[in-house]
Scaffold this motif. Structure first.
Motif, PDB file in Angstrom:
ATOM      1  N   PRO A 113       0.838  -1.070  -0.020  1.00  0.00           N
ATOM      2  CA  PRO A 113       0.152   0.156   0.225  1.00  0.00           C
ATOM      3  C   PRO A 113       0.880   1.274  -0.143  1.00  0.00           C
ATOM      4  O   PRO A 113       1.591   1.329   1.057  1.00  0.00           O
ATOM      5  CB  PRO A 113      -0.850   0.014   1.328  1.00  0.00           C
ATOM      6  N   GLY A 114       0.709   2.241  -1.208  1.00  0.00           N
ATOM      7  CA  GLY A 114       1.386   3.324  -0.912  1.00  0.00           C
ATOM      8  C   GLY A 114       2.447   3.669  -1.564  1.00  0.00           C
ATOM      9  O   GLY A 114       3.271   2.755  -1.666  1.00  0.00           O
ATOM     10  N   ALA A 174      -8.273   7.048  -4.303  1.00  0.00           N
ATOM     11  CA  ALA A 174      -7.042   6.426  -3.693  1.00  0.00           C
ATOM     12  C   ALA A 174      -6.174   5.589  -4.553  1.00  0.00           C
ATOM     13  O   ALA A 174      -5.259   5.165  -4.149  1.00  0.00           O
ATOM     14  CB  ALA A 174      -7.692   5.729  -2.533  1.00  0.00           C
ATOM     15  N   GLU A 175      -6.763   5.358  -5.752  1.00  0.00           N
ATOM     16  CA  GLU A 175      -5.888   4.827  -6.831  1.00  0.00           C
ATOM     17  C   GLU A 175      -5.897   3.252  -6.427  1.00  0.00           C
ATOM     18  O   GLU A 175      -4.818   2.790  -6.353  1.00  0.00           O
ATOM     19  CB  GLU A 175      -4.678   5.263  -7.241  1.00  0.00           C
ATOM     20  N   LYS A 176      -6.954   2.663  -6.130  1.00  0.00           N
ATOM     21  CA  LYS A 176      -6.807   1.295  -5.254  1.00  0.00           C
ATOM     22  C   LYS A 176      -8.094   0.591  -5.914  1.00  0.00           C
ATOM     23  O   LYS A 176      -8.987   1.320  -6.122  1.00  0.00           O
ATOM     24  CB  LYS A 176      -7.195   1.573  -3.799  1.00  0.00           C
ATOM     25  N   THR A 195      -6.328  -6.705  -2.526  1.00  0.00           N
ATOM     26  CA  THR A 195      -6.544  -5.281  -2.782  1.00  0.00           C
ATOM     27  C   THR A 195      -4.989  -4.782  -3.140  1.00  0.00           C
ATOM     28  O   THR A 195      -4.002  -5.192  -2.954  1.00  0.00           O
ATOM     29  CB  THR A 195      -6.741  -4.606  -1.549  1.00  0.00           C
ATOM     30  N   SER A 196      -5.144  -3.947  -4.445  1.00  0.00           N
ATOM     31  CA  SER A 196      -4.002  -3.504  -5.081  1.00  0.00           C
ATOM     32  C   SER A 196      -4.248  -2.084  -5.168  1.00  0.00           C
ATOM     33  O   SER A 196      -4.999  -1.298  -5.276  1.00  0.00           O
ATOM     34  CB  SER A 196      -3.808  -4.047  -6.390  1.00  0.00           C
ATOM     35  N   HIS A 197      -2.794  -1.361  -5.162  1.00  0.00           N
ATOM     36  CA  HIS A 197      -2.443   0.125  -5.388  1.00  0.00           C
ATOM     37  C   HIS A 197      -1.706   0.278  -6.448  1.00  0.00           C
ATOM     38  O   HIS A 197      -0.650   0.290  -6.424  1.00  0.00           O
ATOM     39  CB  HIS A 197      -1.725   0.483  -3.766  1.00  0.00           C
TER      40      HIS A 197
END
Length: 247
Positions: A113-114, A174-176, A195-197
């Protein structure tokens, strides 16, 4: 950071990825690099789906993963080959040594994440890569989600008896994206959540450059089809041009 795939989801995870042709392509792709590597560090190796064909091709592999159960399966499958493993969060230093090639494929980077955390992963890769060594980074192209509604579903057959249904929840701000991946078989139904970012290709290049990798080649897939506007996937080959420390 918890393993993204719980132990009870591993069988479903393997079935979902069983239809991918990358197992037949990865060894030739690695062998075609300008300077063919000998030692390979694989991030997010899982149960060894790609580790095994690389090992069978004669490469020396160190496989990293957060799941001890997945690594146990990998070790059984690669017994007799030059394969070692390390279990833990690969945002942190897990191995000592320098490798000719680092491999981060099947959207593994996007599972972190991030931007800053993804940069930590690439920094660890840079620290473990020889000067002029390579990084192979495979991700989906976020354009496949940018024009989609916030929630949608897609079903594809896996086998004659198994159907995969992906239900996607897209957070454009959030581009998620969160996928509920459900496999329906003749006797039961199983699922896991992923879940992917995402990062755009240019953002990938900036992030890689910040830790000492520069883009060398980019393709749509491991078959080296050209990356074009309609591509849903991208395989980026970077070369280490400086010390792999965050600049």
């Amino acid at each position: 950071m918890k393993p993204p795939y719980p132990d009870e989801s591993i069988e479903t995870y393997e079935l979902v990825h069983s239809v991918q042709n990358d197992v037949n392509l990865i060894s030739d792709f690695v062998s075609s690099l300008p300077r063919m590597p000998v030692t390979v560090l694989e991030f997010g190796a899982g149960t060894g789906r790609l580790t095994l064909p690389l090992a069978e091709a004669g490469f020396s592999i160190t496989a990293l993963d957060l799941s001890p159960t997945m690594l146990e399966i990998l070790q059984r499958r690669t017994r007799g080959y030059d394969v070692s493993t390390a279990c833990g969060d690969f945002r942190n230093e897990l191995v000592h040594g320098i490798f000719d090639l680092c491999v981060i494929v099947t959207n593994t980077l996007f599972m972190v994440p991030g931007w800053k955390e993804q940069q930590r992963v690439l920094s660890q890769a840079a620290n473990c890569t020889a000067d002029n060594g390579y990084l192979i980074l495979e991700t989906y192209d976020p354009r496949i989600y940018l024009d989609q509604p916030e929630t949608f579903s897609l079903s594809v057959p896996l086998t004659e008896q198994h159907l995969l249904t992906d239900t996607a929840f897209v957070d454009h701000v959030a581009e998620k994206v969160t996928l509920i991946r459900t496999v329906t078989g003749p006797e039961n139904q199983s699922f896991y959540t992923e879940t992917s970012h995402w990062l755009a290709p240019r953002e990938l290049d900036i992030l890689a450059s910040s830790v000492g990798f520069e883009l060398l080649e980019r393709y749509e897939d491991l078959a080296k089809n050209p990356y074009v506007t309609q591509s849903k996937n991208l395989v980026s080959v970077y070369q280490k041009t400086c010390q792999g420390e965050e600049r």
